[in-house]
Write a protein that holds these residues in place. Structure first.
Motif, PDB file in Angstrom:
ATOM      1  N   GLU A  42      14.967 -10.414   2.474  1.00  0.00           N
ATOM      2  CA  GLU A  42      13.579 -11.227   2.497  1.00  0.00           C
ATOM      3  C   GLU A  42      14.090 -12.711   2.471  1.00  0.00           C
ATOM      4  N   SER A 276       0.646 -12.985   3.997  1.00  0.00           N
ATOM      5  CA  SER A 276       0.911 -12.069   3.029  1.00  0.00           C
ATOM      6  C   SER A 276       1.713 -10.822   3.307  1.00  0.00           C
ATOM      7  N   ASN A 277       2.622 -10.380   2.510  1.00  0.00           N
ATOM      8  CA  ASN A 277       3.544  -9.326   3.009  1.00  0.00           C
ATOM      9  C   ASN A 277       2.661  -7.922   2.751  1.00  0.00           C
ATOM     10  N   HIS A 278       3.498  -6.960   3.296  1.00  0.00           N
ATOM     11  CA  HIS A 278       2.860  -5.482   3.248  1.00  0.00           C
ATOM     12  C   HIS A 278       2.722  -5.280   1.862  1.00  0.00           C
ATOM     13  N   TYR A 284       7.398  -2.394   3.232  1.00  0.00           N
ATOM     14  CA  TYR A 284       8.023  -3.974   3.057  1.00  0.00           C
ATOM     15  C   TYR A 284       9.772  -3.398   3.147  1.00  0.00           C
ATOM     16  N   ASP A 287      10.489  -2.768   7.061  1.00  0.00           N
ATOM     17  CA  ASP A 287      10.547  -3.715   7.948  1.00  0.00           C
ATOM     18  C   ASP A 287      12.085  -4.899   7.658  1.00  0.00           C
ATOM     19  N   GLN A 293      10.732  -9.761   9.106  1.00  0.00           N
ATOM     20  CA  GLN A 293       9.916 -10.408   8.141  1.00  0.00           C
ATOM     21  C   GLN A 293       8.565  -9.535   8.027  1.00  0.00           C
ATOM     22  N   PRO A 294       8.390  -8.894   6.680  1.00  0.00           N
ATOM     23  CA  PRO A 294       7.471  -7.996   6.345  1.00  0.00           C
ATOM     24  C   PRO A 294       5.959  -8.487   6.312  1.00  0.00           C
ATOM     25  N   LEU A 295       5.721  -8.983   7.329  1.00  0.00           N
ATOM     26  CA  LEU A 295       4.245  -9.646   7.232  1.00  0.00           C
ATOM     27  C   LEU A 295       3.411  -8.647   7.439  1.00  0.00           C
ATOM     28  N   GLU A 296       2.106  -8.759   6.616  1.00  0.00           N
ATOM     29  CA  GLU A 296       0.880  -7.814   6.830  1.00  0.00           C
ATOM     30  C   GLU A 296      -0.347  -8.785   7.725  1.00  0.00           C
TER      31      GLU A 296
END
Length: 380
Positions: A42, A276-278, A284, A287, A293-296
């Motif tokens: 990340e 925000s991330n997962h 997380y 991804d 990118q681990p975006l939620e």
């Protein structure tokens, strides 16, 4: 606005969940090595060598479950991808019961220069109620080890307002805390959040939360006691030995300056968009293993949302709300929309106007939520 930004790094691992905590964390510690590899990916995706960073905060969860080498690795990864100031404030959250004296000695070499120690209480019965893993003796030893290793910038977290807590028992906690001579104390009202064990106990009638009158009384007692002990009540839950010992990192949140969040469930804000991330270690890591990118979720804040947050956050602080800054941000004078409410607050002696700033006094802060709700009604 500040020229520097802040970085928050979430370490979502705990030995066990505390009864009141709704922060995202898991107890599967075997995932830590893979999680740290995902964190580095990340950082690679979001690196910005020209971005100046002057506060880094490792929170959780329980960051002190990481060994010293892992803490050093995280900070070096961060330094390699951002321009971290030489005098950056670098905070690590510590839970008593997870570290010994050698840990603090090793930590000094990583660059960590501020500790936030989650004591919560020096009362064993209260610690058991909160489902903490440590006892009062372990809390004292942790503080002794930290100070013995040469850490001077130490913050203690305390919680008050557990069901049945008396003024006398809370004063004993405050007395023991100040005797340890920390530079900072965060004293939080117990909030029973949905999804926590305490919430389920409340629903079942097993516990009865402290009433608002009791909470307000304890809040006022806390402020007065810590003021007499030489602490400045600079934010509604935070007290420091002078301005120099305020939390620079948390102050950035209250100032609405941009910050970067890394790790599962971490939040970021660029001044316009919050994302925000997962809230899942597995998602997380999945991804990031795919180079994504681990975006939620992300949200572009409306002008009304920014105004609401500005008022709410600034009224939590000692300095309060700067009228000139409000007008600069929102293009109209504060008094134009909120003049009648402001006059009422001042007439009821709940706040003050001084040098172009509106701030709540101690009694006013006991009504903070009601005052903010009234002001927000003038926005929406």
């Amino acid at each position: 606005m500040c020229d520097h930004q802040s970085i928050y790094i979430h370490i979502p691992f705990c030995i066990r969940k505390c009864a009141y905590c709704d922060f995202y964390s898991k107890t599967c510690l075997c995932l830590i090595p893979d999680y740290l590899k995902a964190f580095e990916k990340e950082m690679d995706l979001r690196q910005s060598p020209d971005t100046a960073i002057d506060t880094i905060y490792l929170g959780g969860g329980t960051p002190s479950l990481l060994d010293v080498e892992q803490v050093g690795q995280i900070l070096q990864i961060t330094r390699d991808r951002f321009r971290v100031s030489q005098n950056a404030e670098i905070t690590l959250e510590i839970n008593p019961g997870t570290v010994g004296s050698s840990y603090f000695s090793g930590l000094k070499g990583t660059g960590v220069n501020r500790l936030s120690i989650g004591v919560q209480s020096f009362n064993d019965d209260k610690l058991k109620f909160l489902n903490r893993i440590h006892n009062a003796d372990e809390a004292v030893k942790t503080l002794d080890h930290a100070q013995g290793a040469g850490f001077e910038n130490i913050s203690l977290d305390l919680i008050y307002g557990v069901p049945g807590e008396t003024r006398a028992s809370w004063i004993r906690d405050l007395k023991k805390a100040t005797e340890r001579m920390p530079s900072h104390i965060s004293a939080y009202m117990l909030t029973i959040e949905p999804g926590t064990p305490l919430f389920e106990q409340m629903k079942q009638g097993i516990i009865i939360p402290s009433d608002q009158e009791t909470m307000s009384l304890l809040f006022v007692m806390t402020s007065r006691y810590l003021n007499r002990a030489g602490f400045e009540h600079y934010e509604i839950s935070n007290f420091s030995k002078g301005r120099i010992n305020r939390s620079r990192h948390n102050s950035r949140y209250w100032e609405l300056t941009p910050y970067l969040g890394f790790g599962a469930a971490a939040h970021s804000y660029d001044g316009a968009v919050r994302f925000s991330n997962h809230r899942s270690i597995e998602r997380y890591m999945t991804d990031l293993s795919s180079g994504k990118q681990p975006l939620e979720e992300q949200e572009t804040l409306t002008l009304e949302q920014k105004m609401t947050e500005f008022i709410m956050l600034r009224l939590r602080t000692l300095e309060g709300l700067d009228m000139d800054e409000f007008q600069k941000r929102f293009r109209f004078p504060f008094q134009d929309r909120f003049g009648k409410i402001l006059s009422r607050i001042l007439a009821e002696d709940l706040g003050m106007m001084e040098a172009g700033r509106f701030a709540l006094n101690l009694e006013g802060k006991t009504y903070l939520n009601n005052i903010v709700e009234t002001l927000v009604a003038g926005i929406l």
